[in-house]
Motif scaffolding. Structure first.
Motif, PDB file in Angstrom:
ATOM      1  N   GLU A   2      35.112  22.852  46.139  1.00  0.00           N
ATOM      2  CA  GLU A   2      35.168  24.074  46.934  1.00  0.00           C
ATOM      3  C   GLU A   2      36.609  24.517  47.155  1.00  0.00           C
ATOM      4  OE1 GLU A   2      33.142  23.211  50.552  1.00  0.00           O
ATOM      5  OE2 GLU A   2      31.142  23.508  49.689  1.00  0.00           O
ATOM      6  N   LEU A   3      36.797  25.822  47.166  1.00  0.00           N
ATOM      7  CA  LEU A   3      38.088  26.405  47.507  1.00  0.00           C
ATOM      8  C   LEU A   3      38.088  26.781  48.981  1.00  0.00           C
ATOM      9  CD1 LEU A   3      38.537  28.761  44.428  1.00  0.00           C
ATOM     10  CD2 LEU A   3      39.803  26.665  44.866  1.00  0.00           C
ATOM     11  N   PHE A   4      39.180  26.493  49.642  1.00  0.00           N
ATOM     12  CA  PHE A   4      39.315  26.801  51.071  1.00  0.00           C
ATOM     13  C   PHE A   4      38.211  26.155  51.903  1.00  0.00           C
ATOM     14  CE2 PHE A   4      40.634  30.645  48.637  1.00  0.00           C
ATOM     15  CZ  PHE A   4      42.011  30.454  48.756  1.00  0.00           C
ATOM     16  N   GLY A   5      37.624  25.103  51.362  1.00  0.00           N
ATOM     17  CA  GLY A   5      36.623  24.345  52.100  1.00  0.00           C
ATOM     18  C   GLY A   5      35.269  24.999  52.249  1.00  0.00           C
TER      19      GLY A   5
ATOM     20  N   VAL B  74      32.144  33.414  49.152  1.00  0.00           N
ATOM     21  CA  VAL B  74      31.780  33.531  47.740  1.00  0.00           C
ATOM     22  C   VAL B  74      31.666  34.999  47.343  1.00  0.00           C
ATOM     23  CG1 VAL B  74      29.972  33.089  46.034  1.00  0.00           C
ATOM     24  CG2 VAL B  74      30.625  31.293  47.651  1.00  0.00           C
ATOM     25  N   ILE B  75      31.015  35.801  48.193  1.00  0.00           N
ATOM     26  CA  ILE B  75      30.819  37.224  47.886  1.00  0.00           C
ATOM     27  C   ILE B  75      32.156  37.939  47.734  1.00  0.00           C
ATOM     28  CG2 ILE B  75      29.936  39.408  48.796  1.00  0.00           C
ATOM     29  CD1 ILE B  75      27.683  37.790  50.144  1.00  0.00           C
ATOM     30  N   VAL B  76      33.055  37.714  48.695  1.00  0.00           N
ATOM     31  CA  VAL B  76      34.356  38.404  48.662  1.00  0.00           C
ATOM     32  C   VAL B  76      35.175  37.960  47.454  1.00  0.00           C
ATOM     33  CG1 VAL B  76      36.566  38.665  49.847  1.00  0.00           C
ATOM     34  CG2 VAL B  76      34.433  38.809  51.144  1.00  0.00           C
ATOM     35  N   MET B  77      35.239  36.642  47.223  1.00  0.00           N
ATOM     36  CA  MET B  77      36.061  36.145  46.113  1.00  0.00           C
ATOM     37  C   MET B  77      35.478  36.555  44.765  1.00  0.00           C
ATOM     38  SD  MET B  77      37.694  32.391  45.584  1.00  0.00           S
ATOM     39  CE  MET B  77      39.081  32.192  44.466  1.00  0.00           C
ATOM     40  N   ALA B  78      34.154  36.510  44.641  1.00  0.00           N
ATOM     41  CA  ALA B  78      33.527  36.909  43.384  1.00  0.00           C
ATOM     42  C   ALA B  78      33.768  38.386  43.105  1.00  0.00           C
ATOM     43  CB  ALA B  78      32.029  36.607  43.427  1.00  0.00           C
ATOM     44  N   LEU B  79      33.650  39.226  44.126  1.00  0.00           N
ATOM     45  CA  LEU B  79      33.901  40.653  43.945  1.00  0.00           C
ATOM     46  C   LEU B  79      35.344  40.908  43.525  1.00  0.00           C
ATOM     47  CD1 LEU B  79      31.951  42.289  46.924  1.00  0.00           C
ATOM     48  CD2 LEU B  79      31.467  42.541  44.484  1.00  0.00           C
ATOM     49  N   ILE B  80      36.282  40.217  44.164  1.00  0.00           N
ATOM     50  CA  ILE B  80      37.697  40.374  43.815  1.00  0.00           C
ATOM     51  C   ILE B  80      37.938  39.982  42.359  1.00  0.00           C
ATOM     52  CG2 ILE B  80      40.028  39.493  44.231  1.00  0.00           C
ATOM     53  CD1 ILE B  80      39.295  39.293  47.198  1.00  0.00           C
ATOM     54  N   LEU B  81      37.357  38.858  41.949  1.00  0.00           N
ATOM     55  CA  LEU B  81      37.570  38.378  40.587  1.00  0.00           C
ATOM     56  C   LEU B  81      36.870  39.251  39.554  1.00  0.00           C
ATOM     57  CD1 LEU B  81      37.316  34.518  41.153  1.00  0.00           C
ATOM     58  CD2 LEU B  81      39.358  35.831  40.554  1.00  0.00           C
ATOM     59  N   VAL B  82      35.682  39.762  39.886  1.00  0.00           N
ATOM     60  CA  VAL B  82      34.988  40.665  38.963  1.00  0.00           C
ATOM     61  C   VAL B  82      35.809  41.939  38.770  1.00  0.00           C
ATOM     62  CG1 VAL B  82      32.976  42.164  38.680  1.00  0.00           C
ATOM     63  CG2 VAL B  82      32.657  39.792  39.368  1.00  0.00           C
ATOM     64  N   LEU B  83      36.329  42.487  39.861  1.00  0.00           N
ATOM     65  CA  LEU B  83      37.168  43.686  39.768  1.00  0.00           C
ATOM     66  C   LEU B  83      38.451  43.392  38.987  1.00  0.00           C
ATOM     67  CD1 LEU B  83      36.778  45.160  43.374  1.00  0.00           C
ATOM     68  CD2 LEU B  83      35.814  46.071  41.245  1.00  0.00           C
ATOM     69  N   ALA B  84      39.048  42.224  39.239  1.00  0.00           N
ATOM     70  CA  ALA B  84      40.270  41.848  38.525  1.00  0.00           C
ATOM     71  C   ALA B  84      39.994  41.680  37.036  1.00  0.00           C
ATOM     72  CB  ALA B  84      40.842  40.556  39.110  1.00  0.00           C
ATOM     73  N   MET B  85      38.876  41.037  36.699  1.00  0.00           N
ATOM     74  CA  MET B  85      38.512  40.838  35.298  1.00  0.00           C
ATOM     75  C   MET B  85      38.270  42.179  34.613  1.00  0.00           C
ATOM     76  SD  MET B  85      35.373  38.544  33.775  1.00  0.00           S
ATOM     77  CE  MET B  85      34.122  39.592  34.538  1.00  0.00           C
ATOM     78  N   THR B  86      37.565  43.078  35.299  1.00  0.00           N
ATOM     79  CA  THR B  86      37.274  44.400  34.740  1.00  0.00           C
ATOM     80  C   THR B  86      38.549  45.214  34.571  1.00  0.00           C
ATOM     81  OG1 THR B  86      35.117  44.371  35.842  1.00  0.00           O
ATOM     82  CG2 THR B  86      35.918  46.493  35.050  1.00  0.00           C
ATOM     83  N   ALA B  87      39.398  45.218  35.600  1.00  0.00           N
ATOM     84  CA  ALA B  87      40.638  46.006  35.558  1.00  0.00           C
ATOM     85  C   ALA B  87      41.582  45.509  34.471  1.00  0.00           C
ATOM     86  CB  ALA B  87      41.327  45.969  36.918  1.00  0.00           C
ATOM     87  N   THR B  88      41.742  44.199  34.359  1.00  0.00           N
ATOM     88  CA  THR B  88      42.659  43.661  33.341  1.00  0.00           C
ATOM     89  C   THR B  88      42.134  43.905  31.935  1.00  0.00           C
ATOM     90  OG1 THR B  88      41.626  41.484  33.705  1.00  0.00           O
ATOM     91  CG2 THR B  88      43.735  41.914  34.803  1.00  0.00           C
ATOM     92  N   THR B  89      40.817  43.882  31.757  1.00  0.00           N
ATOM     93  CA  THR B  89      40.241  44.212  30.454  1.00  0.00           C
ATOM     94  C   THR B  89      40.554  45.657  30.085  1.00  0.00           C
ATOM     95  OG1 THR B  89      38.424  42.635  30.789  1.00  0.00           O
ATOM     96  CG2 THR B  89      38.106  44.313  29.103  1.00  0.00           C
ATOM     97  N   PHE B  90      40.373  46.571  31.040  1.00  0.00           N
ATOM     98  CA  PHE B  90      40.651  47.993  30.805  1.00  0.00           C
ATOM     99  C   PHE B  90      42.136  48.234  30.542  1.00  0.00           C
ATOM    100  CE2 PHE B  90      41.948  52.137  32.433  1.00  0.00           C
ATOM    101  CZ  PHE B  90      41.103  52.990  31.741  1.00  0.00           C
ATOM    102  N   LEU B  91      43.005  47.647  31.390  1.00  0.00           N
ATOM    103  CA  LEU B  91      44.438  47.897  31.277  1.00  0.00           C
ATOM    104  C   LEU B  91      45.023  47.334  29.990  1.00  0.00           C
ATOM    105  CD1 LEU B  91      45.542  47.230  34.965  1.00  0.00           C
ATOM    106  CD2 LEU B  91      45.387  49.439  33.804  1.00  0.00           C
ATOM    107  N   THR B  92      44.470  46.219  29.514  1.00  0.00           N
ATOM    108  CA  THR B  92      44.964  45.633  28.268  1.00  0.00           C
ATOM    109  C   THR B  92      44.718  46.574  27.105  1.00  0.00           C
ATOM    110  OG1 THR B  92      44.573  43.379  29.071  1.00  0.00           O
ATOM    111  CG2 THR B  92      44.746  43.684  26.693  1.00  0.00           C
ATOM    112  N   GLN B  93      43.506  47.132  27.034  1.00  0.00           N
ATOM    113  CA  GLN B  93      43.183  48.063  25.959  1.00  0.00           C
ATOM    114  C   GLN B  93      43.933  49.380  26.130  1.00  0.00           C
ATOM    115  OE1 GLN B  93      41.495  47.038  23.468  1.00  0.00           O
ATOM    116  NE2 GLN B  93      41.328  48.937  22.300  1.00  0.00           N
ATOM    117  N   ARG B  94      44.063  49.829  27.370  1.00  0.00           N
ATOM    118  CA  ARG B  94      44.782  51.071  27.653  1.00  0.00           C
ATOM    119  C   ARG B  94      46.258  50.955  27.294  1.00  0.00           C
ATOM    120  NH1 ARG B  94      44.541  56.441  27.825  1.00  0.00           N
ATOM    121  NH2 ARG B  94      46.043  57.313  29.292  1.00  0.00           N
ATOM    122  N   GLN B  95      46.834  49.793  27.557  1.00  0.00           N
ATOM    123  CA  GLN B  95      48.234  49.528  27.223  1.00  0.00           C
ATOM    124  C   GLN B  95      48.469  49.696  25.735  1.00  0.00           C
ATOM    125  OE1 GLN B  95      49.429  45.343  27.224  1.00  0.00           O
ATOM    126  NE2 GLN B  95      51.236  45.866  28.442  1.00  0.00           N
ATOM    127  N   LEU B  96      47.543  49.210  24.927  1.00  0.00           N
ATOM    128  CA  LEU B  96      47.674  49.305  23.477  1.00  0.00           C
ATOM    129  C   LEU B  96      47.586  50.748  23.006  1.00  0.00           C
ATOM    130  CD1 LEU B  96      47.843  47.746  20.778  1.00  0.00           C
ATOM    131  CD2 LEU B  96      45.348  47.675  20.780  1.00  0.00           C
TER     132      LEU B  96
END
Length: 309
Positions: free
Chosen positions: A141-144, A161-183
């Motif tokens: 467990e993270l943060f106990g 779990v809900i907050v961290m999962a949402l943050i990571l899903v948004l981060a995963m989605t954003a980084t996927t978009f920005l990587t392709q957009r950068q190219l």
């Protein structure tokens, strides 16, 4: 999947044994950093493939004018157009599917890690992950209060779990978009922003983030960490390549030229030279003037003046 279970579990257990010397072996931090270590090791191993991907992507951009000519010439004959296009790809050493290879090769590893983590939550061991380590891995467990094996759709009302999962899903989605957009924004010439290849890139730009956003709700926290870390690595690696070795005629190439000119101007300023370096023609004229300029003769002096000196 068994061979992949062994490969992934060997790397995870190796990192965990090292991190366990300074962190709590049963804690989420040790296992989370082990996943990050696994991600970085995989990405380092994929560097040769990434170089091939960049080279093929650049070739695809540079041959777009020739592809358009073939389309105008053989647009009425689909079979001949396909043959001529494939011949052009072969001649220039271009693989139109190379941009998908890193993702395709990572997918089996991604799925293996998903199942490894998901089944570890049920205390099922795989590879070199013993029953004891599998239990630790699944219950870490993270943060106990945030199990790394939990998912957004199976959070059981755990707000952490809900907050961290949402943050990571948004981060995963954003980084996927920005990587392709950068190219597309930095390393594609203007004439490559239309045509089949550009349409393919635009489709990936919007489709991939949606796919990961929809699927991300079912990914465990540990798997989201893996994919987000991989995306951040890709962004940094791609930024370095585009900045230092851009495709000709792209915004990145113009930016590099401006940086080099600014650097040369600063270097001339330190040496006390003109801000703008003279052209070859101006240098030739200056040298010719220097050769033809009359030499200044010293003034005649009397004997008394010479004695005073």
């Amino acid at each position: 999947m068994t061979p992949l279970y062994y490969v992934i579990s060997v790397v995870l257990v190796g990192f965990h044994s090292l991190l366990g010397k300074v962190l709590d072996p049963a804690g989420g931090a040790a296992w989370l950093l082990s996943i990050v270590g696994l991600t970085l090791l995989i990405r380092v191993a994929l560097i040769p493939l990434f170089v091939k991907q960049i080279k093929s992507s650049r070739n695809m951009q540079l041959i777009q004018p020739k592809v358009k000519e073939l389309q105008k010439k053989y647009g009425h004959d689909r079979e001949r157009l396909a043959q001529e296009t494939m011949a052009l790809y072969k001649e220039t050493g271009t693989n139109p599917f190379a941009s998908c290879l890193p993702i395709l090769l990572q997918m089996p590893i991604f799925l293996a890690l998903f199942r490894l983590l998901d089944q570890a939550a049920d205390r099922k061991a795989h590879g070199v992950l013993t029953q004891e380590l599998a239990t630790q891995f699944g219950q870490a467990e993270l943060f106990g209060k945030i199990p790394i094996s939990s998912t957004l759709i199976k959070s059981d009302g755990n707000m952490g779990v809900i907050v961290m999962a949402l943050i990571l899903v948004l981060a995963m989605t954003a980084t996927t978009f920005l990587t392709q957009r950068q190219l597309m924004a930095k390393n594609m010439p203007a004439d490559a922003l239309s045509g089949p290849y550009a349409q393919q890139q635009k489709m990936l730009l919007y489709v991939l983030p949606v796919v990961f956003a929809v699927g991300g709700v079912a990914f465990p926290i540990g798997v989201l960490i893996y994919w987000t870390t991989s995306n951040v690595w890709t962004m940094g690696q791609q930024f370095y390549v585009i900045r230092n070795n851009p495709a000709p005629g792209t915004p990145a190439a113009h930016a590099k030229q401006e940086r080099e000119e600014a650097k040369a101007a600063r270097k001339r300023a330190r040496k006390g030279l003109p801000e703008v370096a003279p052209t070859e023609e101006e240098q030739a004229v200056a040298e010719e003037q220097h050769r033809t300029a009359p030499r200044q003769q010293p003034k005649r002096q009397t004997r008394s003046q010479r004695k005073k000196r």
